[in-house]
Design an enzyme around this catalytic site. Structure first.
Site, PDB file in Angstrom:
ATOM      1  N   ARG A 108       0.973  -1.148  -0.128  1.00 25.28           N
ATOM      2  CA  ARG A 108       0.001   0.144  -0.114  1.00 25.28           C
ATOM      3  C   ARG A 108       0.698   1.267  -0.053  1.00 25.28           C
ATOM      4  NH1 ARG A 108      -5.238   1.565   3.403  1.00 25.28           N
ATOM      5  NH2 ARG A 108      -6.074   0.197   1.847  1.00 25.28           N
ATOM      6  N   CYS A 266     -16.337   1.944   0.258  1.00 26.39           N
ATOM      7  CA  CYS A 266     -14.964   1.024   0.548  1.00 26.39           C
ATOM      8  C   CYS A 266     -14.731   1.181   2.128  1.00 26.39           C
ATOM      9  CB  CYS A 266     -14.030   1.232  -0.250  1.00 26.39           C
ATOM     10  SG  CYS A 266     -13.341   3.151  -0.174  1.00 26.39           S
ATOM     11  N   ARG A 294     -13.701  -8.230   1.316  1.00 29.42           N
ATOM     12  CA  ARG A 294     -12.152  -8.204   1.285  1.00 29.42           C
ATOM     13  C   ARG A 294     -11.372  -9.410   1.561  1.00 29.42           C
ATOM     14  NH1 ARG A 294     -10.327  -3.020   1.327  1.00 29.42           N
ATOM     15  NH2 ARG A 294      -8.285  -4.098   0.811  1.00 29.42           N
TER      16      ARG A 294
HETATM   17  N1  NVA Z   1      -9.846   6.669  -1.689  1.00 32.21           N
HETATM   18  C1  NVA Z   1      -9.507   6.669  -0.195  1.00 32.21           C
HETATM   19  C2  NVA Z   1      -9.510   4.959  -0.316  1.00 32.21           C
HETATM   20  C3  NVA Z   1      -9.408   4.553   1.264  1.00 32.21           C
HETATM   21  C4  NVA Z   1      -9.672   3.020   1.238  1.00 32.21           C
HETATM   22  C5  NVA Z   1      -7.982   6.750   0.047  1.00 32.21           C
HETATM   23  O1  NVA Z   1      -7.217   6.729  -0.834  1.00 32.21           O
HETATM   24  O2  NVA Z   1      -7.710   7.201   1.028  1.00 32.21           O
HETATM   25  N1   CP Z   2     -11.295  -0.229   2.003  1.00 32.59           N
HETATM   26  C1   CP Z   2      -9.980  -0.102   2.874  1.00 32.59           C
HETATM   27  O1   CP Z   2      -9.054  -0.240   1.867  1.00 32.59           O
HETATM   28  O2   CP Z   2      -9.689   0.170   4.136  1.00 32.59           O
HETATM   29  P1   CP Z   2      -8.564   0.279   4.754  1.00 32.59           P
HETATM   30  O3   CP Z   2      -8.190   1.607   4.311  1.00 32.59           O
HETATM   31  O4   CP Z   2      -8.818   0.145   6.102  1.00 32.59           O
HETATM   32  O5   CP Z   2      -7.498  -0.845   4.493  1.00 32.59           O
END
Ligand code: NVA
Ligand code: CP
Length: 309
Positions: A108, A266, A294
């Site tokens: 991530r 989400c 998920r």
């Molecule tokens: N668009 C949001 C999604 C979080 C799961 C972000 O990138 O923070």
């Molecule tokens: N929806 C999602 O990706 O949640 P987190 O940021 O908690 O992983």
């Protein structure tokens, strides 16, 4: 060839369908079991997933960890603040080293190019757990949720309201690959990346509809989706919040969807901003199934990446 899952297009429609089928079956088979009990076939017995986090996470972190446990494998969590990647070791060197220890890597990160670079230099599969550009694992869960509720996604109509962000990009890509319509209502200056829209036009025969009008997007929609107006890594901006205010998902807007239209988010949500409580907690909301999925969807992603599907 090493199977990476950086964007949905890396797998293609046939593999995506196979993953969604497997996710649904595995979920049904283990219904009611203790969460940490492995699936009977333990298909990833002995496998290890490294999870690199350069941004916060609740769902992605826990669902990938539980996914590996249920498949018979284990995980190692690496937070950027405590790794050498966080001190400037190159992505390429990190990829080469991790590939000598673990069987797959989930990342991530703030930068899509970094996830692609990790995949380029890793000799094990790399999975995108969210970048600034896309969130393919999230959309696998969303697809599974709609398949469970409606029997399939092909031919459905999805409406997006709000910021043209990473989650919308993956929905647009999924629509092109799997044959459903996407109508996105976004204010000026906050539209999806034109390159993502153009790529979808090239892939599919259903180009996304882009509009400024939330009611046009929602009219007749089977699925209504939104997300936070300020994504991780973005500065809080009053100007942006003001531009997005007319795109809040309200009960009135949900009334424009089909009678059994489903609301997805989400999470995490900013209740009272992009969506009102009456919708996110209302009868059309499927957010808790979506969050649970998920786990189930990512098990299938892991199995595909590791050549078990
Ligand atoms: N668009 C949001 C999604 C979080 C799961 C972000 O990138 O923070
Ligand atoms: N929806 C999602 O990706 O949640 P987190 O940021 O908690 O992983």
């Amino acid at each position: 060839m090493t199977r990476h899952f950086i964007d949905l297009v890396d797998a293609g429609p046939d593999a995506l369908r196979a993953m969604l089928d497997d996710a649904r079956t595995r979920k049904q088979v283990r219904a009611g079991w203790p969460r940490g009990k492995p699936d009977l076939d333990r298909p990833l017995d002995g496998y290890v997933l490294a999870m690199v986090f350069e941004k916060n996470s609740t769902r992605t972190r826990v669902s990938f960890d539980m996914a590996m446990r249920q498949l018979g494998g284990t995980t190692i969590v690496m937070d950027a603040g405590s790794t050498q990647l966080g001190r400037g070791e190159t992505v390429a060197d990190t990829a080469r080293v991790l590939s000598r220890y673990v069987d797959a890597i989930m990342i991530r990160t703030d930068d899509h190019a970094k996830a692609r670079e990790l995949a380029e230099y890793a000799s094990v599969p790399v999975i995108n757990g969210l970048t600034d550009q896309s969130h393919p694992c999230q959309i696998m869960a969303d697809l599974l949720t709609i398949i469970e509720r409606k029997g399939g996604v092909e031919g459905t109509r999805w409406a997006w309201l709000g910021d043209g962000n990473n989650v919308l990009h993956s929905i647009i890509e999924a629509g092109a690959l799997l044959g459903f319509d996407v109508a996105a209502a976004c204010p000026e200056g906050y539209e999806p990346n034109p390159a993502v829209v153009e790529a979808a036009r090239r892939i599919g025969n259903r180009p996304p509809l882009l509009t400024r009008d939330p009611r046009e997007a929602v009219a007749g929609a089977d699925v209504v989706v939104t997300d936070t107006w300020i994504s991780m890594g973005q500065a809080h901006a009053e100007e942006k919040l003001a531009a997005l205010a007319p795109y809040q998902v309200t009960e009135a807007l949900m009334g424009d969807a089909t009678g059994d239209g489903i609301f997805l988010h989400c999470l995490p949500a900013h209740r009272g901003e992009e969506v009102v409580d009456a919708v996110i907690d209302g009868p059309q909301s499927a957010i808790w199934d979506e969050a649970e999925n998920r786990l189930h969807a990512q098990k299938a992603v892991l199995l595909w990446c590791l050549g078990k599907l």
